[in-house]
Design an enzyme around this catalytic site. Structure first.
Site, PDB file in Angstrom:
ATOM      1  N   SER A  55       0.795  -1.231   0.000  1.00 40.88           N
ATOM      2  CA  SER A  55       0.000   0.000   0.000  1.00 40.88           C
ATOM      3  C   SER A  55       0.822   1.273   0.000  1.00 40.88           C
ATOM      4  CB  SER A  55      -0.953   0.003   1.200  1.00 40.88           C
ATOM      5  OG  SER A  55      -2.054  -0.846   0.969  1.00 40.88           O
ATOM      6  N   LYS A  58       0.039   3.718  -2.681  1.00 42.96           N
ATOM      7  CA  LYS A  58      -0.980   4.763  -2.576  1.00 42.96           C
ATOM      8  C   LYS A  58      -0.375   6.146  -2.376  1.00 42.96           C
ATOM      9  CE  LYS A  58      -4.615   1.720  -0.767  1.00 42.96           C
ATOM     10  NZ  LYS A  58      -3.890   0.468  -0.482  1.00 42.96           N
ATOM     11  N   SER A 115      -6.116   3.730   4.010  1.00 43.00           N
ATOM     12  CA  SER A 115      -5.476   2.876   3.008  1.00 43.00           C
ATOM     13  C   SER A 115      -6.514   2.131   2.179  1.00 43.00           C
ATOM     14  CB  SER A 115      -4.512   1.882   3.675  1.00 43.00           C
ATOM     15  OG  SER A 115      -3.615   1.341   2.733  1.00 43.00           O
TER      16      SER A 115
END
Length: 379
Positions: A55, A58, A115
């Protein structure tokens, strides 16, 4: 002409502030610690190895959204349509509803704080039309930022049938720095400890925000392939650091290892103001000019990273032409200055004329020409 100028000296003996341990050992696949202001690398290991970022991907999705907002192409109040693809995206979620419309500001908080994979896909589709097109945009932004060891196939960081995103620790530090420096108005989101959307409150997954009051960002990541990853930034006494650790063994481990790096950097290094903008560092003889000398200085503020207590040991070497003749404007480059600590060059940059100096009259030019001739410097 080469003129060495010792800015200051520490004198004889060993100073307690100059005693420094070696960098701590970090239990991760790769890591890096940089000064966010100067970009100076304080410690690193395998920092150029391209690894699955989970993640942490992101951060690029959020960065592109911030670029689009700051460029005027969209606003926090714009509404993004939530497709079935975004709604069905697995993993961590913001819990957006299919076929609804969600404010960009809420999607951005969902990406950064929660997230949310669904929020990431929705943002990608809103900006580029499809997630595949957005991945191409991510790769273009990566190249523009000099992220040479990164490659994106999606906006969330999910493993996609073995085809996954790749990022290096150095590239993640570069991206974090660009986010903080280039788009500061959005950075406060990274410090928010929770976000409520659709009646569901979720805490920020960056638990360092709850442990260390000087930490105010940025992002966590985990997949089985990537391990536990963390990008963190904090500020103490005017110094901001960015730490990246990838491939640690647990959620707690990524926090502990990151805290080691931050503690080491803050304790033993400092962001030091070397020169103020327009600061005069020396003067030089001017030949054949209306004035006999000119102040030489630095146009812009210069900050460097150095071990604490070592500023008195810096040595500046000024390099200019043997003969400087009148007839130049203020701001014209007159040479360079190099600042070193022992054998390491910490700064090298242009030195400019602080004042303009016009050509001297005929008599002045003739006298100076004869003087230079007898000195063996006439050309």
């Amino acid at each position: 002409m080469i003129l060495a100028v010792v800015l200051s000296t520490a004198g004889a003996g060993v100073h307690a502030q100059s005693i420094m341990p070696r960098a701590p050992e970090i239990a991760g696949s790769s890591y890096i610690l940089i000064d966010a202001t100067t970009g100076h690398v304080i410690m690193e290991q395998n920092a150029d190895e391209a690894l699955p970022p989970a993640s942490l991907t992101k951060m690029m999705t959020a960065y592109i959204a911030e670029v689009e907002i700051d460029n005027g192409n969209m606003s926090y109040d714009d509404l993004a349509f939530i497709s079935e693809k975004a709604w069905r995206t697995q993993g961590s979620k913001t819990f957006v509803d299919v076929n609804s419309r969600v404010r960009i500001e809420d999607l951005l908080r969902g990406i950064i704080i929660q997230s949310g994979n669904d929020a990431s896909v929705a943002m990608a589709e809103h900006i580029a039309g499809s997630e595949e097109a957005f991945a191409d945009l991510m790769n273009q932004h990566a190249r523009a930022l000099g992220m040479n060891d990164s490659y994106f196939v999606n906006s969330s960081g999910l493993d996609d049938d073995g085809n996954t995103n790749l990022m290096s620790a150095r590239d993640l530090a570069t991206l974090a720095r660009a986010t903080i420096v280039e788009h500061p108005t959005h950075y406060a989101m990274y410090s928010e400890r929770e976000f409520t959307f659709n009646g569901i409150t979720q805490p920020n997954r960056n638990t360092l925000l709850f442990r260390d009051p000087t930490v105010d960002g940025m992002k966590t990541g985990w997949t089985t392939q990537a391990g536990f990853c963390l990008v963190a930034s904090g500020e103490r006494d005017g110094m901001r650091l960015i730490a990246v650790v990838m491939g640690t063994a647990s959620e707690d481990a990524r926090v502990v290892e990151t805290q080691k790096m931050l503690s080491y950097g803050f304790r033993f290094f400092e962001t030091y103001r070397l020169y103020d903008a327009g600061e005069v560092i020396n003067s030089a003889r001017v030949w054949s000019g209306a004035e006999s000398s000119v102040d030489l200085g630095i146009q812009e503020e210069v900050l460097i990273t150095l071990p604490r207590g070592r500023s008195e040991d810096l040595v500046a070497t000024l390099n200019t032409d043997d003969v400087i003749r009148g007839g130049f404007e203020a701001g014209e480059v007159m040479g360079t200055v190099e600042v070193s600590l022992e054998d390491e060059v910490l700064y090298s940059g242009d030195v400019v004329a602080i004042q303009a100096v016009e050509r001297g009259g005929l008599l002045r030019r003739l006298i100076d020409a004869l003087t230079l001739f007898f000195m063996g410097l006439f050309s």
